[in-house]
Design an enzyme around this catalytic site. Structure first.
Site, PDB file in Angstrom:
ATOM      1  N   ILE A 189       0.855  -1.189   0.000  1.00 37.48           N
ATOM      2  CA  ILE A 189       0.000   0.000   0.000  1.00 37.48           C
ATOM      3  C   ILE A 189       0.894   1.243   0.000  1.00 37.48           C
ATOM      4  O   ILE A 189       1.757   1.397   0.867  1.00 37.48           O
ATOM      5  CB  ILE A 189      -0.923   0.031   1.233  1.00 37.48           C
ATOM      6  CG1 ILE A 189      -1.802  -1.232   1.279  1.00 37.48           C
ATOM      7  CG2 ILE A 189      -1.769   1.295   1.234  1.00 37.48           C
ATOM      8  CD1 ILE A 189      -2.810  -1.331   0.170  1.00 37.48           C
ATOM      9  N   GLU A 190       0.691   2.113  -0.979  1.00 38.17           N
ATOM     10  CA  GLU A 190       1.465   3.347  -1.089  1.00 38.17           C
ATOM     11  C   GLU A 190       0.558   4.533  -0.757  1.00 38.17           C
ATOM     12  O   GLU A 190      -0.335   4.875  -1.522  1.00 38.17           O
ATOM     13  CB  GLU A 190       2.047   3.496  -2.503  1.00 38.17           C
ATOM     14  CG  GLU A 190       3.059   2.425  -2.884  1.00 38.17           C
ATOM     15  CD  GLU A 190       4.414   2.636  -2.234  1.00 38.17           C
ATOM     16  OE1 GLU A 190       4.587   3.677  -1.558  1.00 38.17           O
ATOM     17  OE2 GLU A 190       5.295   1.770  -2.396  1.00 38.17           O
ATOM     18  N   CYS A 191       0.800   5.145   0.384  1.00 37.05           N
ATOM     19  CA  CYS A 191       0.002   6.284   0.836  1.00 37.05           C
ATOM     20  C   CYS A 191       0.771   7.576   0.601  1.00 37.05           C
ATOM     21  O   CYS A 191       1.980   7.649   0.854  1.00 37.05           O
ATOM     22  CB  CYS A 191      -0.330   6.145   2.323  1.00 37.05           C
ATOM     23  SG  CYS A 191      -1.312   7.505   2.995  1.00 37.05           S
TER      24      CYS A 191
END
Length: 573
Positions: A397-399
């Site tokens: 997951i890339e936030c």
């Protein structure tokens, strides 16, 4: 290597004390440069081990500022990063006492080439509080000690029916505890304890109980400077430990196994991407060394111990390269790939800050090399643990660090049993260990990820799916399948063209497949199953949304590929 001072130091100039001798601090030198202008020099990651890369993270405090003065601060020796040149980026600041919440630095900032191949980032700041310590950082810090305090806080404030178990899974190289947190309903466990695993759980304490439900396995902070990962994890804790019916459904249906920080030494030392030895730990999962990479060795061993029961794996990261949050998934066979990509689309339906179109499920993303250390992503947690267990839902997951406004509208949630609209509590008044101005953004993204799991499993008591364009899960699967087939047809067309060129002797320069067209920067859009090839300027091809009912004006010439895709929707209208 530059022979610089240690990155956590204290320096006094003109009755001002600049210091970074605290958890996650990074500042090695200060020089005065003109009236009320100060140049700050940061230390590269793992400088004490002889490395000279990743001069990105800075975090320091200043004592002695006088009220009603203006100062100019310049970080003078940064490596190039695109994020510094974007208009939306600003460092963050706070002062204690006075302004304990982290805020973005106001006003203009300048990013320009400096000396010796480095870059300079400069901003002006007005001092409005007297007798305060001012702090400045690349992004909102979330130190190792803050992580430990947050875990303790959530343990004390969780509901009585929640099983919340903390244990030390391993010690880091510098002997910092790495905790494993197990969360679920108390009724989801047997009376027996889990077995001890060789090399893990150094303390002689009782182990957690054996769970009876599928596992959601979550890790974070393998890259120290990606602090949004910890804020996402806070949002996960708040949802699954709270009284929201979706949080109750999550902890009733799953057992959560969470490792909040995989690189505690890098976090404490103020590194941006590597540990104290200069190693990118997210490239060590394929063959971790118990002595050199103890946290990764422990995470992989524990994952393997539970591999038959793990349903979802999320590794929380942060990025500064795109405008939205997105994920990396693995390239799987057709039927599995539909479910694999469907979860990403469900996340987009549940949060305004996530975009499915930016997600990457390519084979290239499973094997590409890092430009600096040249290690491949085959050693990342997402790829290595997928190859170990063959689970479908295995994601990075890339936030984003900061998103100014929602990127697209989302449907309101409704209660499945009654069909009535569910009123969400948007005013978060809970106590937080780290106070940050955009906490709502992080909570929105993390809850969107978790709620997407409920939609995927068809157990969501309060869902946005019925009022979305798909209305039900099977329509979403059909849409994902159509996109995948269209992608394969495009690749096949390019392959056929390349073979034709080769047969005619005109392919000397075409040694690789043509690149697919890059995504265009798009404006705020509705989440819609219409492919991008359909022109939005064609007034006859418009989509009207009314409580999930979709009406599409027929234009057989332009959207001849859609009747088969939309047939399931017509059957359920």
């Amino acid at each position: 290597m530059d022979f610089e001072s240690p990155h956590q130091d204290s320096i006094t100039i003109d009755n001002l004390t600049f210091y970074s001798n605290f958890d996650s601090g990074n500042m090695c030198r200060v020089e005065k440069f003109g009236q009320n202008t100060y140049e700050i020099f940061v230390c590269p990651d793992a400088a004490s081990a002889g490395f000279n890369s990743y001069r990105t993270w800075f975090y320091f405090g200043v004592k002695g500022f006088r009220k009603a003065t203006s100062v100019k601060i310049c970080i003078a020796n940064l490596n190039y990063m695109k994020v510094f040149s974007t208009p939306g980026y600003r460092p963050v600041w706070k002062c204690t006492p006075g302004q304990s919440e982290w805020q973005r630095v106001p006003g203009e900032a300048f990013y320009e080439p400096g000396n010796n191949g480095f870059y300079r980032y400069t901003w002006s700041f007005d001092i409005n509080h007297a007798d305060c310590d001012y702090f400045f950082a690349y992004a909102t810090p979330y130190s190792y000690s803050d992580i430990m305090k947050s875990i303790k806080f959530f343990e004390k404030t969780c509901s009585p029916d929640v099983y919340f178990f903390r244990e030390i899974i391993v010690l880091s190289i510098d002997s910092r505890p790495v905790e494993l947190v197990t969360i679920s309903c108390k009724c989801n466990f047997l009376d027996a304890e889990e077995e001890r695993i060789s090399g893990l759980f150094p303390e002689i304490n009782p182990r957690c109980l054996v769970g009876k439900k599928p596992i959601v396995f979550i890790t974070a902070r393998v890259h120290p400077g990606e602090t949004p990962a910890s804020f996402l994890l806070d949002g996960v804790f708040k949802l699954i430990l709270g009284n929201d019916p979706r949080g109750q459904a999550l902890r009733s249906a799953f057992v959560f196994k969470i490792i909040p920080v995989l690189n505690p030494d890098g976090v404490f030392n103020g590194n941006f991407r590597v540990d104290q030895n200069g190693v990118n730990l997210n490239r060590c999962y394929a063959d971790p060394n118990e002595s050199l990479h103890p946290t990764i060795f422990a995470a992989k061993a524990y994952f393997q111990y539970h591999s038959q029961n793990i349903k979802y794996y999320f590794d929380f990261h942060a990025h500064a390269s795109k405008r939205s949050c997105f994920l990396f998934g693995n390239a799987l066979e057709m039927e599995k790939q539909i479910d694999n990509q469907l979860l990403a689309k469900l996340i987009e339906i549940n949060t305004s800050y996530f975009e499915y179109s930016e997600c990457d499920f390519s084979e290239k993303s499973m094997s590409s090399k890092d430009p600096k250390d040249h290690n491949t992503k085959e050693g990342s947690g997402r790829v290595a643990l997928y190859k170990l267990s063959n689970i479908i839902h295995c994601y990075t997951i890339e936030c984003a660090y900061f998103i100014l406004r929602p990127l697209h509208p989302i449907a309101p949630p409704i209660i499945y049993k009654t069909g009535k609209r569910f009123l969400e509590n948007t005013n978060d008044e809970s106590v937080q260990i780290v106070q940050v101005f955009n906490r709502t953004f992080f909570d929105n993204v993390s809850s969107g990820i978790m709620i997407a799991i409920l939609d995927m499993e068809k157990i969501n008591p309060v869902s946005r799916l019925p009022l979305s364009v798909f209305r039900y899960l099977e329509a979403g699967k059909e849409w994902i399948k159509a996109r995948i087939l269209a992608h394969y047809r495009l690749i096949g067309k390019n392959c056929s063209r390349l073979n034709l060129l080769k047969s005619e002797g005109r392919a000397e320069r075409a040694t690789v497949l043509p690149r697919l067209p890059e995504r265009k920067v798009h404006k705020m859009n509705l989440i819609t199953p219409i492919f991008n090839e359909v022109s939005s300027s064609t007034s006859q091809n418009r989509v009207l949304f009314s409580l999930g009912r979709m009406m599409i004006a027929q234009d057989t010439r332009r959207i001849s590929s859609f009747p088969r895709l939309l047939r399931p929707l017509r059957n359920h209208s």
